[in-house]
Design an enzyme around this catalytic site. Structure first.
Site, PDB file in Angstrom:
ATOM      1  CG  ASN A   1      59.311  61.574  42.719  1.00 24.19           C
ATOM      2  OD1 ASN A   1      59.053  62.729  42.391  1.00 24.19           O
ATOM      3  ND2 ASN A   1      59.080  61.112  43.934  1.00 24.19           N
TER       4      ASN A   1
ATOM      5  N   GLY B   1      56.341  44.731  36.051  1.00 25.35           N
ATOM      6  CA  GLY B   1      56.806  46.118  36.070  1.00 25.35           C
ATOM      7  C   GLY B   1      58.309  46.153  35.832  1.00 25.35           C
TER       8      GLY B   1
ATOM      9  CG  ASP C   1      63.696  54.361  38.517  1.00 23.56           C
ATOM     10  OD1 ASP C   1      62.651  53.816  38.096  1.00 23.56           O
ATOM     11  OD2 ASP C   1      63.968  54.471  39.739  1.00 23.56           O
TER      12      ASP C   1
ATOM     13  CG  ASP D   1      59.088  49.309  39.105  1.00 23.82           C
ATOM     14  OD1 ASP D   1      58.481  48.458  38.422  1.00 23.82           O
ATOM     15  OD2 ASP D   1      58.552  49.908  40.071  1.00 23.82           O
ATOM     16  NE  ARG D   2      57.025  43.722  41.387  1.00 19.64           N
ATOM     17  CZ  ARG D   2      56.060  42.839  41.570  1.00 19.64           C
ATOM     18  NH1 ARG D   2      55.033  42.796  40.725  1.00 19.64           N
ATOM     19  NH2 ARG D   2      56.112  42.010  42.569  1.00 19.64           N
TER      20      ARG D   2
HETATM   21  N1  LIG Z   1      60.533  60.807  55.834  1.00 21.52           N
HETATM   22  C1  LIG Z   1      59.854  60.902  54.705  1.00 21.52           C
HETATM   23  N2  LIG Z   1      58.565  61.294  54.719  1.00 21.52           N
HETATM   24  C2  LIG Z   1      57.847  61.368  53.583  1.00 21.52           C
HETATM   25  N3  LIG Z   1      58.342  61.066  52.377  1.00 21.52           N
HETATM   26  C3  LIG Z   1      59.614  60.672  52.299  1.00 21.52           C
HETATM   27  C4  LIG Z   1      60.451  60.550  53.439  1.00 21.52           C
HETATM   28  N4  LIG Z   1      61.670  60.119  53.033  1.00 21.52           N
HETATM   29  C5  LIG Z   1      61.601  59.977  51.695  1.00 21.52           C
HETATM   30  N5  LIG Z   1      60.379  60.301  51.252  1.00 21.52           N
HETATM   31  C6  LIG Z   1      59.854  60.277  49.904  1.00 21.52           C
HETATM   32  O1  LIG Z   1      60.238  59.117  49.274  1.00 21.52           O
HETATM   33  C7  LIG Z   1      60.143  59.359  47.888  1.00 21.52           C
HETATM   34  C8  LIG Z   1      61.262  58.711  47.182  1.00 21.52           C
HETATM   35  O2  LIG Z   1      60.932  57.379  47.065  1.00 21.52           O
HETATM   36  P1  LIG Z   1      60.998  56.588  45.723  1.00 21.52           P
HETATM   37  O3  LIG Z   1      61.717  57.351  44.692  1.00 21.52           O
HETATM   38  O4  LIG Z   1      61.456  55.257  46.084  1.00 21.52           O
HETATM   39  O5  LIG Z   1      59.488  56.445  45.371  1.00 21.52           O
HETATM   40  P2  LIG Z   1      58.477  57.405  44.664  1.00 21.52           P
HETATM   41  O6  LIG Z   1      59.195  58.383  43.841  1.00 21.52           O
HETATM   42  O7  LIG Z   1      57.534  57.923  45.695  1.00 21.52           O
HETATM   43  O8  LIG Z   1      57.690  56.339  43.817  1.00 21.52           O
HETATM   44  P3  LIG Z   1      57.923  55.840  42.339  1.00 21.52           P
HETATM   45  O9  LIG Z   1      59.315  55.330  42.242  1.00 21.52           O
HETATM   46  O10 LIG Z   1      56.894  54.776  42.240  1.00 21.52           O
HETATM   47  O11 LIG Z   1      57.680  57.046  41.521  1.00 21.52           O
HETATM   48  C9  LIG Z   1      60.202  60.847  47.656  1.00 21.52           C
HETATM   49  O12 LIG Z   1      58.986  61.264  47.082  1.00 21.52           O
HETATM   50  C10 LIG Z   1      60.377  61.400  49.041  1.00 21.52           C
HETATM   51  O13 LIG Z   1      59.611  62.551  49.190  1.00 21.52           O
HETATM   52  C1  LIG Z   2      53.700  47.820  40.854  1.00 19.18           C
HETATM   53  C2  LIG Z   2      54.365  49.031  40.230  1.00 19.18           C
HETATM   54  C3  LIG Z   2      53.368  50.171  40.088  1.00 19.18           C
HETATM   55  C4  LIG Z   2      55.476  49.483  41.194  1.00 19.18           C
HETATM   56  O1  LIG Z   2      56.181  50.563  40.676  1.00 19.18           O
HETATM   57  C5  LIG Z   2      54.992  48.673  38.863  1.00 19.18           C
HETATM   58  O2  LIG Z   2      55.969  47.721  39.030  1.00 19.18           O
HETATM   59  C6  LIG Z   2      53.967  48.165  37.884  1.00 19.18           C
HETATM   60  O3  LIG Z   2      53.233  48.938  37.307  1.00 19.18           O
HETATM   61  N1  LIG Z   2      53.929  46.812  37.675  1.00 19.18           N
HETATM   62  C7  LIG Z   2      53.084  46.143  36.730  1.00 19.18           C
HETATM   63  C8  LIG Z   2      52.505  44.889  37.285  1.00 19.18           C
HETATM   64  C9  LIG Z   2      53.506  43.890  37.836  1.00 19.18           C
HETATM   65  O4  LIG Z   2      54.642  44.218  38.168  1.00 19.18           O
HETATM   66  O5  LIG Z   2      53.140  42.713  37.971  1.00 19.18           O
HETATM   67  K   LIG Z   3      61.123  53.503  42.515  1.00 13.66           K
END
Ligand SMILES: Nc1ncnc2c1ncn2[C@@H]1O[C@H](COP(=O)(O)OP(=O)(O)OP(=O)(O)O)[C@@H](O)[C@H]1O
Ligand SMILES: CC(C)(CO)[C@@H](O)C(=O)NCCC(=O)O
Ligand SMILES: [K+]
EC number: 2.7.1.33
Length: 259
Positions: A11, A107, A6, A109-110
């Site tokens: 991340n 997206g 993912d 992920d959605r």
């Molecule tokens: N209390 C907290 N304060 C700050 N950050 C936090 C806390 N708890 C969790 N996180 C952060 O949440 C993130 C994990 O969230 P998630 O994997 O859903 O999203 P992401 O990695 O930030 O975004 P994406 O999936 O878009 O890459 C990690 O980066 C972690 O550091």
């Molecule tokens: C909105 C994000 C960045 C969330 O991860 C991703 O789902 C994305 O790039 N979406 C494309 C646009 C859409 O989902 O309508």
């Molecule tokens: K995510």
């Protein structure tokens, strides 16, 4: 065993599954410059801990960053000798097609969250994902993704304050006890934390009004537990929802293959 990847804008999460049995999960910062060999050096040393190095035979990828898909594909081909399924590509079927404007690319992920949420809770669902962006995915009665909301992510909002204002420091999100902050950090945390609670409650209220029927709200993403402390809104918080959806989509495609 299945390797599910993912890849978000911040991340990338790798998980190993033996059928429906969860084995392990590892996280790395998303970096489009990372090569397949670099992924493998990192991944194989972690896999040794769970003795799964030699056992991955299948893979599925969901990536919100298009340019990382190439190297993740090479990783799967070269080191696990398999062709990964990539969510959003025509060869990766979804149980129900999304119903959105023609030409829109949702997206991945959605889409994956939609599948994971529908499997656990049925239709008429709102999935809130606190990632780089905060997304709301609306799931119809039949499990279709029918649209939603993209709001700036929590950490992005904090970063924006810091970047734009010379006197505002870089801080982490936390739940302030009170809305009235008595120092700069507390004021900023209040603005983002309570502002976000208002945003989430307001958007869910609006979506429910537009749908005119009961809708469950499921929250996922790293910051979901923190926001659950400030609202009664969430029916459940499930940090593994995206991975659950990815595994299901892989399983669904395997069944189609053998049908
Ligand atoms: N209390 C907290 N304060 C700050 N950050 C936090 C806390 N708890 C969790 N996180 C952060 O949440 C993130 C994990 O969230 P998630 O994997 O859903 O999203 P992401 O990695 O930030 O975004 P994406 O999936 O878009 O890459 C990690 O980066 C972690 O550091
Ligand atoms: C909105 C994000 C960045 C969330 O991860 C991703 O789902 C994305 O790039 N979406 C494309 C646009 C859409 O989902 O309508
Ligand atoms: K995510």
């Amino acid at each position: 065993m299945l390797l599910a990847i993912d890849c978000g804008n911040t991340n990338t999460v790798f998980s190993i599954w033996d059928g429906a049995r969860f084995i392990a999960t590892w996280r790395i910062a998303t970096d489009h410059k990372r090569t397949a060999d670099e992924y493998f050096v990192w991944l194989s040393s972690l896999m040794m801990l769970t003795r799964t190095e030699a056992q991955v035979t299948e893979a599925i990828i969901s990536s919100t960053v298009p340019r990382v898909v190439f190297n993740l594909r090479v990783l799967c081909n070269r080191y696990f000798d398999c062709r990964p399924l990539v969510v959003g590509k025509p060869e990766c079927a979804l149980p129900v097609a999304p119903r959105v404007d023609q030409g829109t690319t949702v997206g991945p992920d959605r889409l994956v969250n939609t599948v994971g949420g529908f499997d656990r809770h049925g239709g008429n669902l709102i999935v809130v994902d606190f990632g780089t962006a905060t997304t709301f995915d609306v799931v119809d009665t039949d499990g279709a993704y029918i649209g939603g909301v993209i709001a700036p992510g929590v950490n992005l909002s904090l970063e924006a304050l810091h970047m734009a204002a010379a006197a505002l420091p870089h801080i982490d999100i936390a739940r302030p006890a009170l809305a009235i902050g008595t120092n700069t950090v507390a004021c900023m945390q209040s603005g983002v934390y309570w502002g976000y609670i208002g945003l989430v409650e307001g958007i869910v209220r609006q979506i429910r009004a537009e749908r005119d029927r009961p809708m469950k709200v499921i929250a996922t993403g790293g910051l979901a537990p923190l926001f659950q402390q400030g609202t009664e809104l969430f029916d459940s918080v499930e940090d593994d929802l995206t991975m659950h959806g990815l595994r299901l989509i892989h399983h669904y495609n395997k069944e189609l293959e053998t049908a």
